[in-house]
Design a protein around this motif. Sequence first.
Motif, PDB file in Angstrom:
ATOM      1  N   GLY A  17     -28.543  43.402  25.629  1.00  0.00           N
ATOM      2  CA  GLY A  17     -27.838  44.094  24.671  1.00  0.00           C
ATOM      3  C   GLY A  17     -28.483  43.811  23.412  1.00  0.00           C
TER       4      GLY A  17
ATOM      5  N   GLN B  20     -21.304  44.684  27.185  1.00  0.00           N
ATOM      6  CA  GLN B  20     -21.455  45.961  26.222  1.00  0.00           C
ATOM      7  C   GLN B  20     -21.219  46.869  27.313  1.00  0.00           C
ATOM      8  OE1 GLN B  20     -24.678  46.115  23.436  1.00  0.00           O
ATOM      9  NE2 GLN B  20     -24.492  48.351  23.656  1.00  0.00           N
TER      10      GLN B  20
ATOM     11  N   VAL C 224     -29.933  48.271  27.312  1.00  0.00           N
ATOM     12  CA  VAL C 224     -28.769  48.811  27.682  1.00  0.00           C
ATOM     13  C   VAL C 224     -28.752  50.218  27.207  1.00  0.00           C
ATOM     14  CG1 VAL C 224     -27.437  46.937  27.727  1.00  0.00           C
ATOM     15  CG2 VAL C 224     -27.679  47.843  25.507  1.00  0.00           C
TER      16      VAL C 224
ATOM     17  N   ASP D 232     -25.860  41.327  28.409  1.00  0.00           N
ATOM     18  CA  ASP D 232     -25.249  42.284  27.166  1.00  0.00           C
ATOM     19  C   ASP D 232     -23.955  41.770  26.791  1.00  0.00           C
ATOM     20  OD1 ASP D 232     -23.764  43.300  29.387  1.00  0.00           O
ATOM     21  OD2 ASP D 232     -23.783  45.191  28.550  1.00  0.00           O
TER      22      ASP D 232
END
Length: 256
Positions: free
Chosen positions: A193, A251, A149, A248
């Motif tokens: 993430g 996120q 990410v 993630d």
Amino acid sequence: MNNFFSVAGKVAVVTGGSSGIGAMIARGFVENGVKTYITARKLEQLQQCAAELSLLGECIAVQSDLSTMAGVDAFADDMLKREPEIDILINNAGATWGASVEEFPEAGWDKVMDLNVKSIFFLSKRLLPALRLAGNADEPSRVVNIASVNGITHPRMDNYSYSASKAAVIQMTRHMAADLRPTHVNINGIAPGFFPSKMTKHIMDHEQDIANGLPARKTGEMADIAGTAIYLCSRASNYVCGHTVVLDGGQVANAG
């Protein structure tokens, strides 16, 4: 619709497979009937991981240093001698470096770019003959590149070469997938993430705070990364080409 997510009987290579995300993916493969080769630089840790995974299935340790072209070539030569057909390549080996813009050294830039980007391209290139032999029109072989990410949103850390390298991995995944899918090699990526690993150990003391800031209210676990890798390496994802799955807990979606 039977066995769409099966990877049993396949042969996989997982770089950086002795710890963190690489070890999580390797365990998922081994437990689901994949003959899995793991490689890393530190021999003792590599052999220990392979011994543990061998209790669950077939796991073979092959030491390598993929940070140099000589190391990439030596590992590729070894693998091509061992396995004329390779169904799955997980390009996970990586490094990071932290320093302010003013203090960031050339060595920290080159080390990260060489391992995180250059080694992915050239190892994939060298193993293409085995990947092409393993794939066909109905079931292509698979390459999965591990991005981050940090290559999509601002990392909020001074890891400039790392974030740049992971953005490069995402674009390289698109580019190579479009060119190689007609030869029965399917390429996708995963952008994790926060997962517990050697790269995140410096912020592990704040794991609960990080989790509380995510829509999922949890950090990544083995089932999350292994399950995604298995999906991308199974028949279920035959028509997914050149994409990077963001894994993630929300996120990126929450980044605004």
